[in-house]
Design an enzyme around this catalytic site. Structure first.
Site, PDB file in Angstrom:
ATOM      1  N   CYS A  59       0.796  -1.238   0.000  1.00 35.26           N
ATOM      2  CA  CYS A  59       0.000   0.000   0.000  1.00 35.26           C
ATOM      3  C   CYS A  59       0.824   1.281   0.000  1.00 35.26           C
ATOM      4  O   CYS A  59       0.719   2.092  -0.926  1.00 35.26           O
ATOM      5  CB  CYS A  59      -0.919   0.016   1.224  1.00 35.26           C
ATOM      6  SG  CYS A  59      -2.094  -1.324   1.198  1.00 35.26           S
TER       7      CYS A  59
HETATM    8  N1  LIG Z   1      -3.044  -5.985   1.507  1.00 34.26           N
HETATM    9  C1  LIG Z   1      -3.471  -4.985   2.253  1.00 34.26           C
HETATM   10  O1  LIG Z   1      -3.136  -4.938   3.431  1.00 34.26           O
HETATM   11  C2  LIG Z   1      -4.391  -3.913   1.688  1.00 34.26           C
HETATM   12  C3  LIG Z   1      -4.880  -2.953   2.584  1.00 34.26           C
HETATM   13  C4  LIG Z   1      -5.743  -1.995   2.126  1.00 34.26           C
HETATM   14  C5  LIG Z   1      -6.109  -1.964   0.798  1.00 34.26           C
HETATM   15  N2  LIG Z   1      -5.616  -2.895  -0.084  1.00 34.26           N
HETATM   16  C6  LIG Z   1      -6.095  -2.829  -1.469  1.00 34.26           C
HETATM   17  O2  LIG Z   1      -6.984  -3.906  -1.707  1.00 34.26           O
HETATM   18  C7  LIG Z   1      -6.872  -4.351  -3.054  1.00 34.26           C
HETATM   19  C8  LIG Z   1      -6.545  -5.826  -3.079  1.00 34.26           C
HETATM   20  O3  LIG Z   1      -5.296  -6.029  -2.460  1.00 34.26           O
HETATM   21  P1  LIG Z   1      -4.829  -7.419  -1.885  1.00 34.26           P
HETATM   22  O4  LIG Z   1      -3.656  -7.124  -1.008  1.00 34.26           O
HETATM   23  O5  LIG Z   1      -5.960  -8.185  -1.327  1.00 34.26           O
HETATM   24  O6  LIG Z   1      -4.326  -8.113  -3.242  1.00 34.26           O
HETATM   25  P2  LIG Z   1      -3.975  -9.659  -3.482  1.00 34.26           P
HETATM   26  O7  LIG Z   1      -3.033  -9.691  -4.618  1.00 34.26           O
HETATM   27  O8  LIG Z   1      -3.605 -10.316  -2.190  1.00 34.26           O
HETATM   28  O9  LIG Z   1      -5.364 -10.298  -3.915  1.00 34.26           O
HETATM   29  C9  LIG Z   1      -6.034  -9.952  -5.077  1.00 34.26           C
HETATM   30  C10 LIG Z   1      -6.719 -11.191  -5.632  1.00 34.26           C
HETATM   31  O10 LIG Z   1      -7.483 -10.812  -6.770  1.00 34.26           O
HETATM   32  C11 LIG Z   1      -7.407 -11.848  -7.716  1.00 34.26           C
HETATM   33  N3  LIG Z   1      -7.778 -11.326  -9.042  1.00 34.26           N
HETATM   34  C12 LIG Z   1      -7.045 -10.585  -9.885  1.00 34.26           C
HETATM   35  N4  LIG Z   1      -7.759 -10.292 -10.979  1.00 34.26           N
HETATM   36  C13 LIG Z   1      -8.969 -10.855 -10.829  1.00 34.26           C
HETATM   37  C14 LIG Z   1     -10.150 -10.890 -11.618  1.00 34.26           C
HETATM   38  N5  LIG Z   1     -10.206 -10.270 -12.804  1.00 34.26           N
HETATM   39  N6  LIG Z   1     -11.191 -11.565 -11.143  1.00 34.26           N
HETATM   40  C15 LIG Z   1     -11.129 -12.192  -9.948  1.00 34.26           C
HETATM   41  N7  LIG Z   1     -10.055 -12.189  -9.151  1.00 34.26           N
HETATM   42  C16 LIG Z   1      -8.982 -11.515  -9.584  1.00 34.26           C
HETATM   43  C17 LIG Z   1      -5.987 -12.344  -7.607  1.00 34.26           C
HETATM   44  O11 LIG Z   1      -5.841 -13.655  -8.118  1.00 34.26           O
HETATM   45  C18 LIG Z   1      -5.776 -12.277  -6.089  1.00 34.26           C
HETATM   46  O12 LIG Z   1      -6.131 -13.492  -5.455  1.00 34.26           O
HETATM   47  C19 LIG Z   1      -5.804  -3.448  -3.685  1.00 34.26           C
HETATM   48  O13 LIG Z   1      -6.429  -2.382  -4.296  1.00 34.26           O
HETATM   49  C20 LIG Z   1      -5.012  -2.966  -2.499  1.00 34.26           C
HETATM   50  O14 LIG Z   1      -4.394  -1.734  -2.759  1.00 34.26           O
HETATM   51  C21 LIG Z   1      -4.766  -3.882   0.352  1.00 34.26           C
END
Ligand SMILES: NC(=O)c1ccc[n+]([C@@H]2O[C@H](COP(=O)([O-])OP(=O)(O)OC[C@H]3O[C@@H](n4cnc5c(N)ncnc54)[C@H](O)[C@@H]3O)[C@@H](O)[C@H]2O)c1
Length: 446
Positions: free
Chosen positions: A277
């Site tokens: 992030c």
């Molecule tokens: N990790 C954190 O602590 C955190 C905190 C706040 C916000 N975010 C935000 O949340 C969002 C997700 O982050 P994350 O850390 O969970 O990512 P991540 O990479 O852990 O998970 C994302 C998932 O989405 C899946 N994916 C990708 N394209 C897809 C599609 N077209 N259809 C279905 N599934 C699909 C991927 O296979 C993956 O499993 C981002 O925008 C990130 O900035 C993350």
């Protein structure tokens, strides 16, 4: 407010927990959210394009620290959670939450391709009365100008035929005090009915919802939180370098400053920014601001200072090797402690430790690492050369083979006393030895 029939129908389904929730993207954000929603009584279907995740869930095996396999099993056995990569099942969902990645492109512009692809999948199965919520971190305007626009290409209209909202994620990996249900959640919607639905849906799963007036405002809230962290971390990193030159210990300064009961909040320096992030999200606003011909100088400056930190730390390491041991970094072996970007987690995304290894080796040295959370370096986009390297066990024999130890992440499971007693030159970027009361001439801070 007079309400539409589709609003009434969905409100009722949310109130009596018969609304089916679809969570798209079962990663760090989506999987814990799916569990929290299932625990509050809704039937949940998880969607992901990664077949490995679906197989793991079917085997009742969690792959995210914040979710235990036992908790996942409870929800699956109760019939409240199942996962699929079959997107046609989206039509069965009443509320759909998008939790897909929002990285930066090679040129550090927002990469909305995942959000767009997901919105197109939803559009293919969109039906009257659904609520679509975006959780991915992004620039103000994405929900209304990208997601809504793609959904409206179906001929249906937001607020009339379906609803659109945004609610930012606030997960803090490794935090023992807060989890999805106890972190207040900001919610917004496109129109009054969408907002009401967002409030009642999320209000069922989390203790406190914080409504704001528009999706763009909620998007800005998330960016503000992360920009605040990035800027403040950059500030203490800068202070670290200045105070170090003056012979002042920045950690001692912060410990004393934080006794002020108002107007000060401690942030700590380190070897550079990490995680998915803080190093990335601020640049979503920088990109959007260009459209308004407005510079985001704080964001750019913070990025510059934070990304200079790994090189600063390696500079200090080289200086210490030279002055203390008469050795050149180019002929030294260095053991890094901690590969993950943050203590007690296994997440190496954007971890400065990877950059530290790269810089040490660019300068001719050799760097190994120890991290029980990361037994082997997986494939990464930026550090392909490091793939397959394995964590070194902290045996006396192994320790004897290094010219210096560099503490990049202060995991709790490391025996720091033993490291100090090994007599090796230690460069500590986390102040962990001083915190443990271990003071030794061989330990330097950077
Ligand atoms: N990790 C954190 O602590 C955190 C905190 C706040 C916000 N975010 C935000 O949340 C969002 C997700 O982050 P994350 O850390 O969970 O990512 P991540 O990479 O852990 O998970 C994302 C998932 O989405 C899946 N994916 C990708 N394209 C897809 C599609 N077209 N259809 C279905 N599934 C699909 C991927 O296979 C993956 O499993 C981002 O925008 C990130 O900035 C993350």
């Amino acid at each position: 407010m007079t309400t539409s029939p589709i609003f009434g129908a969905l409100s009722e389904k949310i109130a009596n927990r018969t609304a089916r929730a679809g969570i798209i993207g079962l990663g760090y954000v989506g999987l814990p959210l799916a569990m929290a929603i299932a625990r509050s009584g809704f039937p949940v279907t998880g969607f992901d394009v990664d077949p490995k995740k679906i197989v793991a869930i079917e085997a009742r095996r969690s792959y995210i620290d914040a979710v235990t396999s036992a908790d996942m099993q409870t929800e699956i056995d109760a019939g409240r959670f199942a996962a699929t990569s079959e997107f046609a099942s989206l039509a069965d969902c009443d509320v759909i939450v998008i939790c897909v990645p929002t990285p930066l492109t090679k040129h550090r512009d927002p990469d909305l391709s995942f959000v767009e692809a997901t919105s197109r999948s939803i559009a293919q199965h969109l039906r009257e009365g659904q609520l679509i919520a975006l959780e991915s971190t992004t620039y103000p305007g994405t929900t209304d100008d990208v997601v809504k626009v793609i959904l409206e290409k179906t001929g249906m209209t937001s607020g009339k035929d379906f609803f659109v909202g945004f609610s930012p994620e606030r997960e803090d990996p490794g935090n023992q005090h807060y989890h999805t249900a106890t972190i207040p959640k900001v919610v917004a919607g496109d129109g009054a009915e969408a907002l009401e639905l967002m409030k009642s849906f999320y209000g069922a799963a989390v203790k406190t919802v914080v409504p704001v007036s528009s999706n763009a405002t909620a998007e800005a809230v998330k960016l503000t939180e992360n920009i605040f962290r990035s800027v403040n971390i950059a500030l203490v990193n800068e202070l670290k370098t200045v105070y170090a030159a003056m012979g002042i210990d920045v950690w001692e300064v912060i410990d004393a400053a934080k006794t002020k009961p108002f107007g000060y909040m401690p942030f700590y320096p380190g070897p550079g920014l990490g995680g998915h992030c803080i190093p990335i999200d601020p640049f979503y606003l920088t990109w959007k601001s260009r459209e308004y011909e407005l510079p985001t100088r704080f964001i750019e400056l913070a990025g510059e200072i934070n990304s200079a930190m790994p090189r600063y730390v390696v500079g200090k390491l080289a200086e210490a090797l030279d002055i203390r041991a008469g050795k050149a970094l180019s002929r030294s072996r260095v053991l890094l402690i901690g590969l993950a970007y943050k203590k007690n987690v296994a997440d190496i995304r954007e971890s400065p430790s990877l950059r530290l290894i790269e810089i040490i080796e660019e300068r001719g040295g050799r760097a190994d690492y120890h991290d029980t959370f990361v037994p082997e370096i997986p494939a990464t986009r930026e550090y392909q050369a490091l793939k397959g390297r394995q964590s070194v066990a902290l045996t006396d024999e192994a320790l004897a083979g290094y010219d210096a130890i560099l503490i990049s992440t202060d995991h709790d499971d490391v025996d720091y006393r033993r490291l100090a007693e090994s007599g090796a030159l230690i460069v500590d970027t986390r102040n962990v030895f001083a915190r443990l009361g271990i003071i030794d001439d061989n330990i330097l801070k950077a």
